[in-house]
Scaffold this active site. Structure first.
Site, PDB file in Angstrom:
ATOM      1  N   ARG A  56      -6.510  54.929 -28.883  1.00  0.00           N
ATOM      2  CA  ARG A  56      -7.195  53.808 -28.228  1.00  0.00           C
ATOM      3  C   ARG A  56      -8.457  53.429 -29.002  1.00  0.00           C
ATOM      4  O   ARG A  56      -8.811  52.241 -29.087  1.00  0.00           O
ATOM      5  CB  ARG A  56      -7.514  54.163 -26.779  1.00  0.00           C
ATOM      6  N   GLN A  88     -15.626  47.674 -16.788  1.00  0.00           N
ATOM      7  CA  GLN A  88     -14.827  48.888 -16.617  1.00  0.00           C
ATOM      8  C   GLN A  88     -14.204  49.269 -17.964  1.00  0.00           C
ATOM      9  O   GLN A  88     -13.629  50.329 -18.099  1.00  0.00           O
ATOM     10  CB  GLN A  88     -13.710  48.626 -15.596  1.00  0.00           C
ATOM     11  N   HIS A 106     -17.379  52.930 -16.857  1.00  0.00           N
ATOM     12  CA  HIS A 106     -16.333  53.937 -17.113  1.00  0.00           C
ATOM     13  C   HIS A 106     -16.490  54.600 -18.483  1.00  0.00           C
ATOM     14  O   HIS A 106     -15.557  55.223 -18.984  1.00  0.00           O
ATOM     15  CB  HIS A 106     -14.938  53.304 -16.995  1.00  0.00           C
ATOM     16  N   GLY A 172     -10.482  39.479 -14.926  1.00  0.00           N
ATOM     17  CA  GLY A 172      -9.451  40.292 -15.577  1.00  0.00           C
ATOM     18  C   GLY A 172      -9.371  41.717 -15.086  1.00  0.00           C
ATOM     19  O   GLY A 172      -9.195  42.646 -15.869  1.00  0.00           O
ATOM     20  N   THR A 173      -9.502  41.888 -13.761  1.00  0.00           N
ATOM     21  CA  THR A 173      -9.340  43.223 -13.191  1.00  0.00           C
ATOM     22  C   THR A 173      -8.414  43.137 -11.970  1.00  0.00           C
ATOM     23  O   THR A 173      -8.464  42.156 -11.225  1.00  0.00           O
ATOM     24  CB  THR A 173     -10.687  43.873 -12.812  1.00  0.00           C
TER      25      THR A 173
HETATM   26  N1  APR Z   1      -6.612  36.893 -18.874  1.00  0.00           N
HETATM   27  C1  APR Z   1      -7.069  37.152 -17.606  1.00  0.00           C
HETATM   28  N2  APR Z   1      -6.620  38.184 -16.832  1.00  0.00           N
HETATM   29  C2  APR Z   1      -5.640  38.953 -17.361  1.00  0.00           C
HETATM   30  C3  APR Z   1      -5.110  38.732 -18.672  1.00  0.00           C
HETATM   31  C4  APR Z   1      -5.641  37.635 -19.428  1.00  0.00           C
HETATM   32  N3  APR Z   1      -5.198  37.357 -20.641  1.00  0.00           N
HETATM   33  N4  APR Z   1      -4.130  39.662 -18.913  1.00  0.00           N
HETATM   34  C5  APR Z   1      -4.071  40.437 -17.787  1.00  0.00           C
HETATM   35  N5  APR Z   1      -4.978  40.008 -16.857  1.00  0.00           N
HETATM   36  C6  APR Z   1      -5.276  40.611 -15.545  1.00  0.00           C
HETATM   37  C7  APR Z   1      -4.046  41.120 -14.795  1.00  0.00           C
HETATM   38  O1  APR Z   1      -3.468  40.102 -13.978  1.00  0.00           O
HETATM   39  C8  APR Z   1      -4.638  42.253 -13.955  1.00  0.00           C
HETATM   40  O2  APR Z   1      -5.093  41.764 -12.695  1.00  0.00           O
HETATM   41  O3  APR Z   1      -6.057  41.748 -15.788  1.00  0.00           O
HETATM   42  C9  APR Z   1      -5.844  42.722 -14.782  1.00  0.00           C
HETATM   43  C10 APR Z   1      -5.672  44.079 -15.447  1.00  0.00           C
HETATM   44  O4  APR Z   1      -5.591  45.042 -14.438  1.00  0.00           O
HETATM   45  P1  APR Z   1      -5.506  46.603 -14.802  1.00  0.00           P
HETATM   46  O5  APR Z   1      -4.517  46.808 -15.868  1.00  0.00           O
HETATM   47  O6  APR Z   1      -5.330  47.325 -13.518  1.00  0.00           O
HETATM   48  O7  APR Z   1      -6.932  46.928 -15.459  1.00  0.00           O
HETATM   49  P2  APR Z   1      -8.347  47.163 -14.743  1.00  0.00           P
HETATM   50  O8  APR Z   1      -8.447  46.405 -13.466  1.00  0.00           O
HETATM   51  O9  APR Z   1      -9.390  46.931 -15.755  1.00  0.00           O
HETATM   52  O10 APR Z   1      -8.277  48.740 -14.422  1.00  0.00           O
HETATM   53  C11 APR Z   1      -9.364  49.337 -13.785  1.00  0.00           C
HETATM   54  O11 APR Z   1      -8.381  51.516 -13.988  1.00  0.00           O
HETATM   55  O12 APR Z   1      -7.050  52.716 -15.340  1.00  0.00           O
HETATM   56  C12 APR Z   1      -8.321  52.628 -14.883  1.00  0.00           C
HETATM   57  O13 APR Z   1     -10.387  53.261 -15.831  1.00  0.00           O
HETATM   58  C13 APR Z   1      -9.313  52.393 -16.000  1.00  0.00           C
HETATM   59  O14 APR Z   1     -11.098  50.771 -16.138  1.00  0.00           O
HETATM   60  C14 APR Z   1      -9.766  50.952 -15.752  1.00  0.00           C
HETATM   61  C15 APR Z   1      -9.551  50.777 -14.258  1.00  0.00           C
END
Ligand code: APR
Length: 230
Positions: A56, A88, A106, A172-173
């Site tokens: 990563r 995050q 994080h 984007g979360t």
């Molecule tokens: N533009 C906007 N949003 C996007 C894009 C994009 N190009 N691609 C994906 N997404 C959105 C998805 O729809 C989803 O809602 O980004 C989000 C990613 O979600 P996760 O994969 O769950 O990531 P995240 O929310 O950052 O995870 C939170 O979980 O695994 C742990 O510690 C890790 O920090 C991380 C935490």
């Protein structure tokens, strides 16, 4: 509106080529998080965990910031009031996109931590179980990442800012991991307006006052231009 708190997740770095966690082909669909992202997994097999983060780290260092990272740096620079950027994400693309202050709740893939004495330093590109801590010389070095079951960083800074925010924005979360997933309620209870920007139109229906659906590299620059008026 004087105070904005922004929370970003993996979606903001997706278009820089860094995988998200829970989307199709996301990291947690390919790796068992209990093996690679818990202190117990690290205790059982440090080689496996360090190799996971070495890969990563290489991806993050070889990636480039995108238009969303740059737009948020522009907002921090141009907004008359305060903008607190909480992420995050463990990559350094916000900083390389021009953000001068980023709160990594994080942890950071570019930093190392001694599991024995707590000392921190800049991580080498490749970490190995035999690496010794530069402070206590224990062979107990790990990435300075917050794993599942561990307390996130900087909460003493983030929580008061949420309670004083006029606007909270989640970009984007997926809103599946706490405590970050609860920030919208904390800021809403304090009277803030809430906005979500996400590729998927309804990851958290009804939890936000406003939703902008779209790719981060398009939706974030457009929103920043709207807010700054240029
Ligand atoms: N533009 C906007 N949003 C996007 C894009 C994009 N190009 N691609 C994906 N997404 C959105 C998805 O729809 C989803 O809602 O980004 C989000 C990613 O979600 P996760 O994969 O769950 O990531 P995240 O929310 O950052 O995870 C939170 O979980 O695994 C742990 O510690 C890790 O920090 C991380 C935490």
């Amino acid at each position: 509106m004087d105070r904005i708190v922004i929370l970003t997740g993996a979606g903001v770095s997706a278009e820089s080529g860094l995988g998200t966690f829970r989307d199709k082909d996301g990291l947690w669909t390919r790796y068992d998080l209990s093996e690679v992202a818990t202190p117990e997994g690290y205790a059982r097999n440090p080689r496996l965990v360090l190799d996971f983060y070495n890969a990563r780290r290489a991806n993050a260092l070889d990636a480039s910031p995108n238009a969303a990272h740059r737009a948020l740096a522009r907002l921090q620079e141009g907004f008359a009031g305060e903008v607190l950027l909480v992420t995050q994400n463990i990559d350094n693309l916000h900083e390389r996109g021009g953000s001068r202050e980023v709160v990594h709740m994080h942890g950071e893939i570019t930093r190392a931590l001694c599991a024995s004495c707590g000392h921190r330093w800049d991580a080498p590109r490749e970490m190995a179980p035999s690496d010794l801590c530069p402070s206590c010389t224990a062979p107990a070095t790990r990435p300075d990442i917050v794993w599942f079951g561990e307390m996130p960083y900087h909460m003493e800074r983030i929580l008061p800012a949420l309670s004083e925010a006029d606007l909270f924005v989640a970009i984007g979360t997926s809103g599946e991991v706490y405590p970050a997933a609860g920030f919208v309620e904390i800021s809403e209870e304090a009277g803030a307006e809430t906005l979500e920007i996400n590729l998927d139109p309804a990851p958290a229906p009804g939890r936000f006052d406003r939703m902008i659906a779209g790719k981060a590299t398009e939706a974030v620059p457009a929103w920043v231009a709207e807010l700054l008026g240029s």
